[in-house]
Structures are given as structure tokens and as C-alpha cells.
Enzyme design. Structure first.
Site, mmCIF file in Angstrom:
data_model
loop_
_atom_site.group_PDB
_atom_site.id
_atom_site.type_symbol
_atom_site.label_atom_id
_atom_site.label_comp_id
_atom_site.label_asym_id
_atom_site.label_seq_id
_atom_site.Cartn_x
_atom_site.Cartn_y
_atom_site.Cartn_z
ATOM 1 N N TRP A 166 0.634 -1.244 0.018
ATOM 2 C CA TRP A 166 -0.071 -0.015 0.042
ATOM 3 C C TRP A 166 0.986 1.094 0.065
ATOM 4 O O TRP A 166 0.111 2.401 -0.281
ATOM 5 C CB TRP A 166 -1.113 -0.105 1.159
ATOM 6 C CG TRP A 166 -0.135 -0.359 2.600
ATOM 7 C CD1 TRP A 166 -0.308 -1.719 3.174
ATOM 8 C CD2 TRP A 166 0.499 0.224 3.326
ATOM 9 N NE1 TRP A 166 0.470 -1.787 4.246
ATOM 10 C CE2 TRP A 166 0.829 -0.350 4.510
ATOM 11 C CE3 TRP A 166 1.101 1.820 3.310
ATOM 12 C CZ2 TRP A 166 1.776 -0.136 5.523
ATOM 13 C CZ3 TRP A 166 2.028 2.087 4.416
ATOM 14 C CH2 TRP A 166 2.270 1.193 5.245
ATOM 15 N N LYS A 190 -3.088 -8.178 -7.514
ATOM 16 C CA LYS A 190 -3.720 -7.894 -6.365
ATOM 17 C C LYS A 190 -2.967 -6.858 -5.502
ATOM 18 O O LYS A 190 -2.054 -6.923 -4.972
ATOM 19 C CB LYS A 190 -3.589 -9.453 -5.507
ATOM 20 C CG LYS A 190 -4.567 -9.052 -4.235
ATOM 21 C CD LYS A 190 -4.578 -10.068 -3.183
ATOM 22 C CE LYS A 190 -3.666 -9.395 -2.126
ATOM 23 N NZ LYS A 190 -4.300 -8.379 -1.569
ATOM 24 N N TYR A 254 3.654 -21.502 -0.921
ATOM 25 C CA TYR A 254 2.615 -21.543 -1.988
ATOM 26 C C TYR A 254 3.332 -22.108 -3.268
ATOM 27 O O TYR A 254 2.590 -23.012 -3.878
ATOM 28 C CB TYR A 254 1.946 -20.405 -2.319
ATOM 29 C CG TYR A 254 1.372 -19.631 -1.145
ATOM 30 C CD1 TYR A 254 0.788 -20.503 0.070
ATOM 31 C CD2 TYR A 254 1.216 -18.220 -1.163
ATOM 32 C CE1 TYR A 254 0.373 -19.901 1.182
ATOM 33 C CE2 TYR A 254 0.581 -17.375 0.215
ATOM 34 C CZ TYR A 254 0.360 -18.316 1.070
ATOM 35 O OH TYR A 254 -0.233 -17.846 2.184
ATOM 36 N N GLU A 266 10.646 -8.748 -3.308
ATOM 37 C CA GLU A 266 11.315 -7.388 -2.769
ATOM 38 C C GLU A 266 10.564 -7.177 -1.624
ATOM 39 O O GLU A 266 9.284 -6.736 -1.271
ATOM 40 C CB GLU A 266 11.073 -6.195 -3.903
ATOM 41 C CG GLU A 266 12.048 -5.270 -3.458
ATOM 42 C CD GLU A 266 11.195 -3.891 -2.471
ATOM 43 O OE1 GLU A 266 11.577 -3.932 -1.481
ATOM 44 O OE2 GLU A 266 10.503 -3.192 -2.990
ATOM 45 N N CYS A 301 10.283 0.964 2.324
ATOM 46 C CA CYS A 301 11.175 -0.266 2.477
ATOM 47 C C CYS A 301 12.831 0.315 2.527
ATOM 48 O O CYS A 301 13.515 -0.470 3.039
ATOM 49 C CB CYS A 301 11.139 -1.319 1.596
ATOM 50 S SG CYS A 301 10.732 -1.127 -0.074
ATOM 51 N N GLU A 400 12.323 -3.819 10.972
ATOM 52 C CA GLU A 400 11.829 -2.788 10.286
ATOM 53 C C GLU A 400 10.630 -2.307 10.809
ATOM 54 O O GLU A 400 9.657 -3.096 11.388
ATOM 55 C CB GLU A 400 11.438 -3.516 8.945
ATOM 56 C CG GLU A 400 10.817 -2.402 8.024
ATOM 57 C CD GLU A 400 10.499 -2.953 6.722
ATOM 58 O OE1 GLU A 400 10.790 -2.360 5.449
ATOM 59 O OE2 GLU A 400 10.017 -4.047 6.523
#
Length: 496
Positions: A166, A190, A254, A266, A301, A400
């Protein structure tokens, strides 16, 4: 956007036509009818309700992308024709720039000026750059024996699942969608459930620009349901994810549990910003350090959240950072003079406040900020926050935070600075300030980071790759190297 008043922007925001349905096979799709609320960080109020994808909607989107790859025109168009459509997307992003900037500011709390000047500029430039690149790529023919001809060609990898966060919803979507489309792939995108609206608008724009049905699909929903369904889907050939390291691990699982799809990640960062006594301009170094950690509310990030300063200049640099921090205007993201907007959600604000409380409890010294502000608005606003006396083992120095929280650490020599810089699990980015060319080269080589900025921070363009080392991920976004993620190398050997 600074030439438009706050009041006028508030009015325009109320007039936005916000999308609410998935974009699948070139059209709006309501799916099951389940929805979730999109909440504005600026005031905690519901903006709209958006379709909530289940496995059935993901299946529809992947099936549309599969048809587009297997029997549709997109992979079979000439590279020049694909490039023209990408360039048209860039044009339409420019035409809808204000609408998109307002939408981004509303859905994730970014100041409107940053959304318009920085985020939209980056997204537009991304589609333009890859649109101009498509017909300039070449295959190769290695020298072989005289009685044979070898051809090495790059072919589209197929259906790409792209899952984006986001904090830069349109920029990071563009970094994945544009090169995948340039390569001839089809995409199921997505976005984060916190910022789905700008991605849905991108889906509309792609169809308006001339993308065939199924080439760009956008499904909205949460990670445990929609994201997991994309990760496990056997008809998805490549998965490209930007987000947390924990969720990145999920996508690797997955892939292992389904079709062994390639997974490009990333992930997080805890970027060091090293200031040496011979920095060419200590005031600029301090100003850049403050800008880097407080830009986008620290929700980056690559944010230089660890300021590593030589002990001989630590007090001088820290004071300069504090001056900058105290000058910043925290305010409504829709106010064009706001420097720092709202954190994306109450839950995220609580996590950042927990890091601040833990830092104080572990003995770090809070120099400024550390508290909520503008609480009467109902929004998630936080003061710019700076700590010093931070020990390398503290949570402040290792985890973080993804918020406007700066930790100042000191060192006495270059070797110690490098050890401190490399002492976390992350390796996304780093900064270095020095006037010595030899030092710049030696330290840059020693830093375990995908990008090292020397005497600057967050600079670059589409020509250079971006990505991380260690637990910050693998693969690269941006540049021609991004195409490696979305293509397969094929060798054809012809006996003459």
C-alpha cells in the site's frame, strides 16, 4: 498541486468516482458480492466498500489471463504494437493524474503533493520507459560449429501474479505490470486491501488504452485469501511480490505446494545511512537523512532508518536532523502544504507506537516526537521521531518499523561502520557520505545492499535495477533486468 487550495482539493476529493468492483477480462466484475471497507487514514472514515475476492474470483482472473496468453493476441503482437499500448497507458495516467493522486492520498494517507509530483511521475515514467523499450530488445545467436545454427530467444513466461503493498500502490504496481506486459505476459494484480482503488483505476486505464481482455486483471482482497489463492494457483507461472519478509516466505511455500512457479521477492529493509567526517556537506547529509526517514511517513522499505554517524560529528549531525524534523508540517494529506500525512491504518500506527515504547524501555533516548498528533481528526498522525543512544542489539536498530522513526548510532572507524551497517538480516539499500573516492568504492563494495547511494539518497531512474540481498529478497525491478523475471530463455539448435 501547491497552486490548488486545500478547500478546493477537499471538494474535488468528494466528487471522485471511486471504483468498487474487480477488473477481470476487461470489464468490472462484482464476483460473489462480498465486500470490505476502504478506510481513509486522514480521518478514519469509510471511503467506500470494494469487492472482496475469494478463490472463485481469483480463478476467473487467472482463467482470463491464461486465455490471453494461450490464445489471445497480446503475446503475438509485434513488440512495437505492444509498446504503443504501453505508451498510451502512460498518456492516460497523465490525463487522469489529479484523479489518481487524490485517490492515492485518500486511500493510504500520502500527502497530495507527493502523490501528484512523485508517485504519479514514477508510474507514468515506468509505462513510458517500457513502452519505448519493447521493440529495442534483441535475441542472440552464439557462435557454434560451422554446420549448426544456435538461436537463444526470450519468450513470455506466461501468467504473472503480481501482489503489491500500500505504500506506493501505483508505482510498485507499474514496476511489475509494465515489464510483464512488455514481455508479452498477462497479469493478475492484487493490490493491498488498504489501497485497492488506484489499482482498479489502473485496470480501467489499461482497457481504455487498448489492452486485450484478460491481459491485465485486478482482484481486490486480503492476503490470506486472495493472495494465497494467487500463490497456490497452478495456472500462474510467475509470482512477483513486494511486501514483508514474513509474507514473502508464505509465497515461497505456496510455490512449493503448487506448481513450483518462480517467485520474485522485494521485501523489508533496515537501511543504514553512513555519515563520515569528510562528507562533502554535513548539513546536506543531515537534511537528506531527515527527508529520507520522514518522506511518505517513513512507510518505505528503503527508508534510511539507521543513521550511522562518526562519533566526532554525531552531535552536529543529530542537531541538524532534529531541526529538520521539527520544521516538518504534519497535517491533512489533502492539504498541499503538508509534509507528512497519516499512517495507513490505526493498526499500523499502534505497531509503530509499540516500537517507540520498546525503544524507550530498552534505554534509547527519545530526542523528539514519539507521540500521536492531530487526534481530533480521527486520523493516524504521528510526530517525526528521533532516538539516539541506540544499541545495535535493540529492536529499534534491528527490526523494520515502517514509520517515521530514526535511530542514531555512532561509530569510531570505517570498519565498525560497515559491521554495523551489515548487522541486520536485511540488505535492500544503504547510504554513504564521504569526499574520498577510494573510501566510496571500498565501503560501497563492502555493504551488503542491492543499492548504495553515495552523497545522496533515493536517487536514480528507470535505467538502473532495484532489489535486495539477504532477507530483503531476490530479483530486480526497474531497468531492462526486470524483463528477466517475466521471460524464459529458449535455445533452438538447427543442424545445417
Amino acid at each position: 498541486m501547491r497552486n490548488i487550495t486545500h478547500e478546493e482539493l477537499l471538494t474535488r476529493a468528494k466528487e471522485l468516482d471511486l471504483p468498487t468492483q474487480h477488473h477481470i477480462d476487461g470489464r468490472a466484475e462484482a464476483g460473489s458480492g462480498a465486500t470490505f471497507a476502504v478506510v481513509a487514514p486522514r480521518n478514519g472514515q469509510v471511503l467506500t466498500h470494494v469487492a472482496d475476492a475469494r478463490e472463485a474470483e481469483v480463478d476467473l482472473a487467472v482463467a482470463a489471463a491464461r486465455r490471453a496468453v494461450d490464445s489471445g493476441p497480446w503475446p503475438r503482437l509485434s513488440p512495437a504494437d505492444r509498446g504503443r499500448i504501453l505508451l498510451r497507458i502512460a498518456e492516460l495516467l497523465e490525463e487522469h493524474r489529479e484523479q489518481l493522486a487524490l485517490t492515492i492520498s485518500l486511500e493510504m494517507g500520502k500527502p497530495i503533493t507527493d502523490a501528484y509530483d512523485i508517485e504519479l511521475r514514477a508510474a507514468i515514467n515506468t509505462f513510458r520507459w517500457y513502452g519505448q523499450l519493447t521493440d529495442k530488445l534483441t535475441d542472440s545467436s552464439p557462435h557454434t560449429a560451422a554446420d549448426a545454427l544456435a538461436l537463444v530467444t526470450r519468450e513470455p513466461a506466461g501468467v504473472v501474479g503480481a501482489v503489491v503493498p500500500w505504500n506506493f500502490p501505483l508505482t510498485l504496481a507499474g514496476w511489475k505490470v509494465a515489464p510483464a506486459l512488455a514481455a508479452g505476459c498477462a497479469v493478475v494484480l492484487k493490490p493491498s486491501e488498504s489501497s485497492p482503488l488506484s489499482a482498479l483505476l489502473l485496470g480501467r486505464i489499461g482497457s481504455e488504452a487498448g489492452l486485450p481482455p484478460g491481459v491485465l486483471n485486478v482482484v481486490t482482497g486480503d492476503g490470506p485469501t486472495a493472495g494465497r489463492a494467487i500463490g497456490l494457483h497452478p495456472a500462474v507461472d510467475v509470482l512477483s511480490f513486494t511486501g514483508s519478509t514474513a509474507v514473502g516466505r508464505n509465497f515461497l511455500h505456496y510455490a512449493a505446494d503448487s506448481n513450483l512457479k518462480r517467485v520474485w521477492l522485494e521485501l523489508g529493509g533496515k537501511s543504514p545511512n553512513i555519515v563520515l567526517p569528510d562528507a562533502p556537506d554535513l548539513e546536506k547529509a543531515a537534511a537528506t537523512a531527515a527527508w529520507g526517514i520522514f518522506f511518505n511517513q517513513g512507510e518505505m522499505c528503503t527508508a534510511p532508518s539507521r543513521l550511522l554517524v562518526h562519533s566526532s560529528i554525531a552531535e552536529q549531525v543529530t542537531e541538524a536532523v532534529l531541526r529538520r524534523a521539527r520544521e516538518l508540517k504534519v497535517g491533512d494529506p489533502l492539504d498541499p502544504v503538508t509534509d507528512m500525512g497519516a499512517l495507513v491504518s490505526q493498526a499500523h500506527l499502534d505497531r509503530v507506537l509499540d516500537h517507540i515504547a520498546t525503544g524507550q524501555a530498552q534505554g534509547a533516548r527519545l530526542l523528539t516526537g514519539g507521540e500521536r498528533t492531530l487526534t481530533a481528526t480521527g486520523g493516524g498522525f504521528l510526530q517525526p521521531t528521533v532516538f539516539d543512544r541506540v544499541d545495535p542489539g535493540m529492536r529499534l536498530a534491528r527490526e523494520e518499523i515502517f514509520g517515521p522513526v530514526l535511530s542514531v548510532l555512532t561509530f569510531d572507524d570505517i570498519d565498525e561502520a560497515v559491521r554495523l551497517a551489515n548487522s541486520t538480516e536485511y540488505g535492500l539499500a544503504a547510504g554513504l557520505w564521504t569526499s574520498d573516492l577510494s573510501t566510496a568504492h571500498r565501503v560501497s563494495r563492502a555493504l551488503k545492499a542491492g543499492t548504495v547511494w553515495v552523497n545522496c539518497y533515493e536517487e536514480g531512474d528507470l535505467s538502473v535495477p532495484f532489489g535486495g540481498m539477504k532477507q530483503s529478497g531476490n530479483g530486480r525491478d526497474k531497468s531492462v533486468h526486470a524483463l528477466e523475471k517475466y521471460t524464459e530463455l529458449k535455445t533452438t539448435w538447427i543442424q545445417l
